[in-house]
Design an enzyme around this catalytic site. Structure first.
Site, mmCIF file in Angstrom:
data_model
loop_
_atom_site.group_PDB
_atom_site.id
_atom_site.type_symbol
_atom_site.label_atom_id
_atom_site.label_comp_id
_atom_site.label_asym_id
_atom_site.label_seq_id
_atom_site.Cartn_x
_atom_site.Cartn_y
_atom_site.Cartn_z
ATOM 1 N N HIS A 44 0.960 -0.687 0.028
ATOM 2 C CA HIS A 44 0.135 0.047 -0.459
ATOM 3 C C HIS A 44 1.021 1.617 0.426
ATOM 4 O O HIS A 44 0.557 2.300 -0.313
ATOM 5 C CB HIS A 44 -1.081 0.295 1.285
ATOM 6 C CG HIS A 44 -1.861 -0.852 1.291
ATOM 7 N ND1 HIS A 44 -2.994 -0.836 0.638
ATOM 8 C CD2 HIS A 44 -2.519 -1.648 2.684
ATOM 9 C CE1 HIS A 44 -3.564 -2.459 0.099
ATOM 10 N NE2 HIS A 44 -3.077 -2.520 1.761
HETATM 11 ZN ZN ZN Z 1 -3.729 -7.014 3.336
#
Ligand code: ZN
Length: 308
Positions: A126
């Site tokens: 992320h």
């Molecule tokens: Zn995840």
């Protein structure tokens, strides 16, 4: 040539509070299951080095990296977002996690290891070029991929991401890098609430509705990923190995089991053996309930290393 296991004790020193799901115990849960299953005894173990600015700068803006280093608190925590916190050891752990992907690349590319599995945290997929988020600070797989491309002159590298969450950070960094093909499956409607519209032409994003189970996941891999991988003919493959799609993991609702992680790994291994001399570096991403995390990681590493 033995498969490599790469980790570091610094990865356990980063923590984000008592009840945070991305907890230090994850490293031990994975390691214990690799030990108990006998897999670790025939892998070569390495301590992860610290990633350098040169290596980080291939995937991140160095201004972002230096700002992150400047946020390290002398004690306690600083919030990067509501769920992503730094303690005094976070940046060091993130450098180790990124360094593991770089070392794994070096070992595999120089023929010192067949494949590499990086048991590291914080996770990375992320983390965007200039932003942390979703428990991630530095994008370990993207740093490894750019290292493989720049240092070893590879022309085609694939990234496989089967974490229950879409790897928005990897997509942010790698979108429209024609040397990279990214294949992602993820559960729709959960964090990071994107992925359905790919950001680049080199992205194969397959969103799956909640509770689909292994059959639909495997169909997505067979019909979405594999034709693109065969056309791309990757010279090396990285895996964002997230196990939070397991049916016992409450972070997502895909309903996968160990056999699904083993199966998808076998598909990737077959592609790697056909086009990439078997070269794979796999990095731990999600997986937040200790027992299914450990069991799934062991199933993944068993398939990755061909230990049957
Ligand atoms: Zn995840």
């Amino acid at each position: 040539m033995l498969p490599a296991y790469i980790s570091h004790s610094d990865c356990v020193r980063h923590e984000m509070g008592e009840h945070h799901p991305e907890c230090p115990e994850r490293i031990g849960a994975v390691k214990d299951h690799l030990l108990m299953s006998g897999l670790l005894s025939f892998m070569q173990s390495h301590d992860a080095p610290l990633a350098t600015d040169e290596q980080l700068g291939r995937a991140h803006a160095l201004t972002y990296v230096h700002e992150l280093a400047g946020k390290v608190p002398p004690e306690g925590y600083v919030h990067i977002d509501p769920d992503t916190l730094m303690n005094p050891y976070t940046f060091q752990a993130a450098l180790r996690a990124a360094g593991a992907a770089v070392l794994g690349t070096d070992l595999v590319m120089t023929g010192q290891a067949s494949v590499a599995f990086c048991n590291v945290r914080p996770p990375g997929h992320h983390a965007e070029r200039g932003a942390a988020g979703g428990f991630c600070f530095l994008n370990n797989v993207a740093i490894g991929i750019r290292h493989a491309l720049e240092v070893y002159g590879l022309e085609r590298v694939a990234l496989i991401d089967f974490d229950v969450h879409h790897g928005n950070g990897s997509e942010d960094i790698l979108a429209d890098d024609a040397r990279v093909l990214m294949c992602s499956t993820f559960e729709e409607g959960i964090y990071p609430f994107c992925g359905s519209t790919p950001k680049g032409r080199n992205m194969i994003n397959v969103g799956l509705p909640s509770r689909v189970g292994g059959r639909e996941f495997r169909a997505a891999v067979e019909h979405g990923w594999l034709p693109a991988l065969h056309e791309f003919r990757p010279q090396m493959i990285f895996i964002s190995a997230g196990f939070d799609g397991h049916r016992e993991d409450d972070m997502g609702n895909l309903g996968l089991v160990e056999a699904d992680f083993e199966w998808v790994t076998q598909q990737v291994v077959q592609v790697a053996q056909r086009y990439a001399r078997g070269r794979i570096v796999s990095c731990l991403e999600g997986g937040y309930v200790m027992s299914p995390l450990g069991r799934s990681a062991a199933a993944h590493v068993r398939a990755l290393t061909g230990a049957d």
